[in-house]
Scaffold this active site. Structure first.
Site, mmCIF file in Angstrom:
data_model
loop_
_atom_site.group_PDB
_atom_site.id
_atom_site.type_symbol
_atom_site.label_atom_id
_atom_site.label_comp_id
_atom_site.label_asym_id
_atom_site.label_seq_id
_atom_site.Cartn_x
_atom_site.Cartn_y
_atom_site.Cartn_z
ATOM 1 N N GLU A 1 -4.966 -3.844 -1.652
ATOM 2 C CA GLU A 1 -6.414 -3.573 -1.634
ATOM 3 C C GLU A 1 -6.734 -2.284 -0.866
ATOM 4 O O GLU A 1 -7.861 -1.813 -0.882
ATOM 5 C CB GLU A 1 -7.173 -4.774 -1.048
ATOM 6 C CG GLU A 1 -6.844 -5.156 0.378
ATOM 7 C CD GLU A 1 -5.575 -6.020 0.530
ATOM 8 O OE1 GLU A 1 -4.638 -5.882 -0.281
ATOM 9 O OE2 GLU A 1 -5.538 -6.803 1.491
ATOM 10 N N GLU B 1 9.217 -4.267 13.043
ATOM 11 C CA GLU B 1 8.949 -3.059 12.261
ATOM 12 C C GLU B 1 7.659 -2.435 12.793
ATOM 13 O O GLU B 1 6.653 -3.123 12.925
ATOM 14 C CB GLU B 1 8.770 -3.451 10.786
ATOM 15 C CG GLU B 1 8.447 -2.295 9.886
ATOM 16 C CD GLU B 1 8.213 -2.737 8.438
ATOM 17 O OE1 GLU B 1 7.446 -3.693 8.210
ATOM 18 O OE2 GLU B 1 8.802 -2.119 7.541
ATOM 19 N N PHE C 1 0.817 -1.221 0.000
ATOM 20 C CA PHE C 1 0.000 0.000 0.000
ATOM 21 C C PHE C 1 0.844 1.262 0.000
ATOM 22 O O PHE C 1 0.375 2.317 -0.400
ATOM 23 C CB PHE C 1 -0.946 -0.002 1.223
ATOM 24 C CG PHE C 1 -0.289 0.481 2.499
ATOM 25 C CD1 PHE C 1 -0.196 1.839 2.789
ATOM 26 C CD2 PHE C 1 0.268 -0.418 3.406
ATOM 27 C CE1 PHE C 1 0.425 2.289 3.952
ATOM 28 C CE2 PHE C 1 0.890 0.022 4.569
ATOM 29 C CZ PHE C 1 0.964 1.382 4.832
ATOM 30 N N CYS D 1 9.441 1.922 3.643
ATOM 31 C CA CYS D 1 10.382 0.849 3.983
ATOM 32 C C CYS D 1 11.806 1.393 4.099
ATOM 33 O O CYS D 1 12.687 0.708 4.595
ATOM 34 C CB CYS D 1 10.335 -0.246 2.943
ATOM 35 S SG CYS D 1 10.971 0.313 1.379
HETATM 36 P P1 NAD Z 1 1.480 -6.547 3.119
HETATM 37 O O1 NAD Z 1 2.483 -7.622 3.224
HETATM 38 O O2 NAD Z 1 0.324 -6.556 4.069
HETATM 39 O O3 NAD Z 1 0.801 -6.572 1.652
HETATM 40 C C1 NAD Z 1 1.588 -6.589 0.493
HETATM 41 C C2 NAD Z 1 0.817 -7.310 -0.601
HETATM 42 O O4 NAD Z 1 0.587 -8.663 -0.206
HETATM 43 C C3 NAD Z 1 -0.541 -6.700 -0.888
HETATM 44 O O5 NAD Z 1 -0.774 -6.725 -2.272
HETATM 45 C C4 NAD Z 1 -1.486 -7.618 -0.140
HETATM 46 O O6 NAD Z 1 -2.764 -7.667 -0.717
HETATM 47 C C5 NAD Z 1 -0.799 -8.955 -0.249
HETATM 48 N N1 NAD Z 1 -1.135 -9.838 0.879
HETATM 49 C C6 NAD Z 1 -1.512 -9.467 2.124
HETATM 50 N N2 NAD Z 1 -1.735 -10.560 2.891
HETATM 51 C C7 NAD Z 1 -1.483 -11.642 2.115
HETATM 52 C C8 NAD Z 1 -1.513 -13.053 2.341
HETATM 53 N N3 NAD Z 1 -1.857 -13.564 3.519
HETATM 54 N N4 NAD Z 1 -1.167 -13.865 1.328
HETATM 55 C C9 NAD Z 1 -0.817 -13.361 0.135
HETATM 56 N N5 NAD Z 1 -0.776 -12.033 -0.135
HETATM 57 C C10 NAD Z 1 -1.094 -11.175 0.837
HETATM 58 O O7 NAD Z 1 2.252 -5.165 3.159
HETATM 59 P P2 NAD Z 1 1.645 -3.697 3.208
HETATM 60 O O8 NAD Z 1 1.055 -3.470 4.555
HETATM 61 O O9 NAD Z 1 0.814 -3.436 2.015
HETATM 62 O O10 NAD Z 1 2.970 -2.823 3.037
HETATM 63 C C11 NAD Z 1 3.814 -2.485 4.103
HETATM 64 C C12 NAD Z 1 4.964 -3.434 4.214
HETATM 65 O O11 NAD Z 1 5.700 -3.448 2.980
HETATM 66 C C13 NAD Z 1 5.990 -3.023 5.255
HETATM 67 O O12 NAD Z 1 6.439 -4.181 5.917
HETATM 68 C C14 NAD Z 1 7.088 -2.385 4.454
HETATM 69 O O13 NAD Z 1 8.371 -2.398 5.061
HETATM 70 C C15 NAD Z 1 7.090 -3.249 3.247
HETATM 71 N N6 NAD Z 1 7.730 -2.592 2.124
HETATM 72 C C16 NAD Z 1 8.952 -3.060 1.746
HETATM 73 C C17 NAD Z 1 9.617 -2.452 0.705
HETATM 74 C C18 NAD Z 1 10.947 -2.981 0.255
HETATM 75 O O14 NAD Z 1 11.338 -2.664 -0.852
HETATM 76 N N7 NAD Z 1 11.642 -3.762 1.055
HETATM 77 C C19 NAD Z 1 9.034 -1.377 0.038
HETATM 78 C C20 NAD Z 1 7.781 -0.933 0.457
HETATM 79 C C21 NAD Z 1 7.138 -1.564 1.502
#
Ligand code: NAD
Length: 498
Positions: A177, A384, A150, A282
């Site tokens: 989403e 985190e 997101f 991140c």
């Molecule tokens: P998230 O892991 O909740 O979601 C990421 C994606 O995975 C979304 O598209 C979501 O719909 C999907 N998803 C969620 N639950 C799932 C499941 N059980 N099974 C399969 N898919 C699933 O992450 P978020 O809250 O959207 O984003 C924040 C996180 O992303 C933080 O931990 C942040 O550090 C990380 N992030 C990392 C980087 C990087 O490059 N390392 C960059 C941006 C964000």
């Protein structure tokens, strides 16, 4: 009746048919502004069908024509910048100038991808043996997928499909989403730029859509950015099916402050990198590590009034420092971590809980929070938090300051502030983290280098965008050819160049 958000399949918007929805909030007001359809496995398969149909023509197109679509897209996205930024702010909560930055960093990857005719060129060895030439080519993988988080709804989809599509692949993006509108709009703009239908598809959804992508043998590669547990799940399950997978996870980036650093400069940098975008980056710096008690006391003293005076405002604001958090659930989680830190014995120098913005009392706002005395072993330090919370970890000496980020479970980014070149060089060489800043707080590499963290911040071994991105989204074929094709004798020994 709230607006419904569907998918983008085969070159056009399509309504969702699952009957399952996720709420899309306006984080500044707390209202549900839309609901997004969560795709079934069958709907996800339809997006993969469209990508599969588009593949033969797109992958055979010459790279200069593929690049032309990217060039045209750049023009269109610039024209649509205000609309995109407003859309992004209204669903994510980040302030407008920061939303423009999110889009701009994506644009920079598209600019890089415009160079694909040059980037995809390969190697050639003439006369590797008598009449034998050897050459390699980088071919597209096929149908590829990107699952995005997101917090950068414009930049991260463009990191992935910008390079993948330029390389001749077709693509399915499964965005978060929580803020689905910008990825859909970007796909629409790619169509206007001349992309053939089906080359870029967007499917909104949750675990069902992701599992459908993982399990479909037509998907040859998956790139993921999000939290570490999901990254590990997708990496393990995708790799087990022999897909190419790269998954980037969470982070806990440290900013090391050596005693010789200019403290005013450190505070200016920290305040922006720790609290900008409400800490939902991140590459934010949620941990500051001053070396020595004197530096630590000065830092905390100087930070306190700056944190207390952060300008917190609604998402559409041009002149706030930060906006609300993405959801009420995320805000509650962060408040839980603040209490945990207090219970672990950290000193609450500034408490952002209870912050209310006049006129926006139901918004998901949280004030800037500053905690002193975090230590390895504290869960609030190991995890985190992903909010406007800065923790101070006091280090006795330089060695301890290198050990802290090196031993942390995450290894995304780290920064050191100092005027001492020797110390900075040693730090850069020894620290066990993927991206390092020297007097730069958020060292996100420019588009023509590559982005990637280590340890639990990155699963797989190829980074995002830049030259590593071209490697990830292509496979190497190596050809050994002999001309003229003389009549050969039978040879039972492995050919060598001896
Ligand atoms: P998230 O892991 O909740 O979601 C990421 C994606 O995975 C979304 O598209 C979501 O719909 C999907 N998803 C969620 N639950 C799932 C499941 N059980 N099974 C399969 N898919 C699933 O992450 P978020 O809250 O959207 O984003 C924040 C996180 O992303 C933080 O931990 C942040 O550090 C990380 N992030 C990392 C980087 C990087 O490059 N390392 C960059 C941006 C964000």
């Amino acid at each position: 009746m709230v607006r419904e958000i569907g998918h983008f399949i085969g070159g056009k918007r399509v309504d969702g048919a699952s009957g399952r929805f996720g709420d899309v909030f306006n984080p500044a007001t707390g209202e549900v502004q839309a609901r997004v359809s969560l795709a079934t496995r069958a709907e996800t398969a339809r997006a993969i069908d469209a990508a599969e149909r588009a593949l033969p023509e797109w992958s055979a197109m010459n790279p200069q024509r593929r690049a032309r679509v990217m060039f045209k897209f750049l023009e269109l996205v610039q024209k649509d910048m205000d609309n995109l930024a407003r859309m992004l702010s209204s669903e994510h909560g980040k302030i407008l100038p920061d939303a423009r930055g999110d889009i701009q960093r994506g644009i920079e990857v598209i600019e890089f991808a415009c160079g694909i005719p040059h980037l995809q060129k390969c190697e050639y060895t003439e006369q590797a043996g008598p009449g034998i030439d050897v050459y390699s080519m980088r071919q597209p993988l096929g149908v590829c997928a990107g699952i995005t988080p997101f917090n950068f709804p414009a930049m991260i989809p463009m990191w992935m499909w910008g390079v993948a599509i330029a390389c001749g692949n077709t693509f399915v993006n499964k965005p978060s989403e929580k803020d689905p509108s910008v990825p859909l709009r970007l796909a629409e703009l790619m169509m206007e730029a001349g992309l053939p239908e089906g080359v870029l598809n967007v499917v909104n959804g949750d675990k069902d859509a992701v599992d459908a992508i993982i399990e479909d043998s037509r998907v040859k590669a998956i790139s993921f950015v999000g939290s570490s547990d999901i990254a590990q799940y997708i990496y393990a399950n995708g790799a087990a099916r022999n897909k190419r997978v790269q998954c980037f996870g969470g982070a806990k980036n440290h900013l090391i402050v050596l005693p010789d650093a200019d403290m005013e400069n450190v505070v200016n940098n920290l305040i922006g990198s720790a609290y900008g975008s409400a800490g939902e980056r991140c590459m934010a710096t949620p941990v500051a590590v001053p070396v020595g008690e004197k530096a630590a006391d000065t830092l905390v003293k100087m930070l306190k009034p700056r944190v207390e005076s952060l300008r917190i405002g609604p998402s559409m604001s041009e002149d706030s420092d930060l906006g609300p958090l993405v959801t009420a659930a995320h805000k509650k989680r962060i408040e839980g971590y603040i209490q945990m830190a207090v219970d672990e014995g950290q000193k609450l120098v500034v408490d952002g809980r209870g912050f209310k913005l006049q006129g926006y009392e139901s918004g998901f706002f949280l004030g800037g929070t500053l905690l002193d005395g975090a230590k390895p072993g504290h869960k609030s330090y190991n995890d985190e938090i992903f909010g406007p919370v800065l923790q101070i970890v006091r280090a006795k000496n330089f060695e301890e300051a290198i050990a802290l980020p090196s031993k942390h479970q995450y290894g995304n980014g780290v920064a050191i502030f100092t005027r001492n070149g020797d110390a900075a060089r040693e730090f850069v060489r020894k620290v066990d983290v993927g991206m390092v800043g020297v007097n730069v707080p958020i060292p996100v590499p420019v588009a023509y280098h590559s982005f990637g963290g280590w340890k639990r911040s990155g699963f797989g071994d190829t980074n995002q965008y830049g030259p590593e991105g071209v490697r990830f989204w292509t496979k190497v074929k190596t050809v050994t050819s002999r001309w003229p094709d003389d009549v050969q004798g039978a040879e039972f020994v492995i050919p060598t160049m001896g």
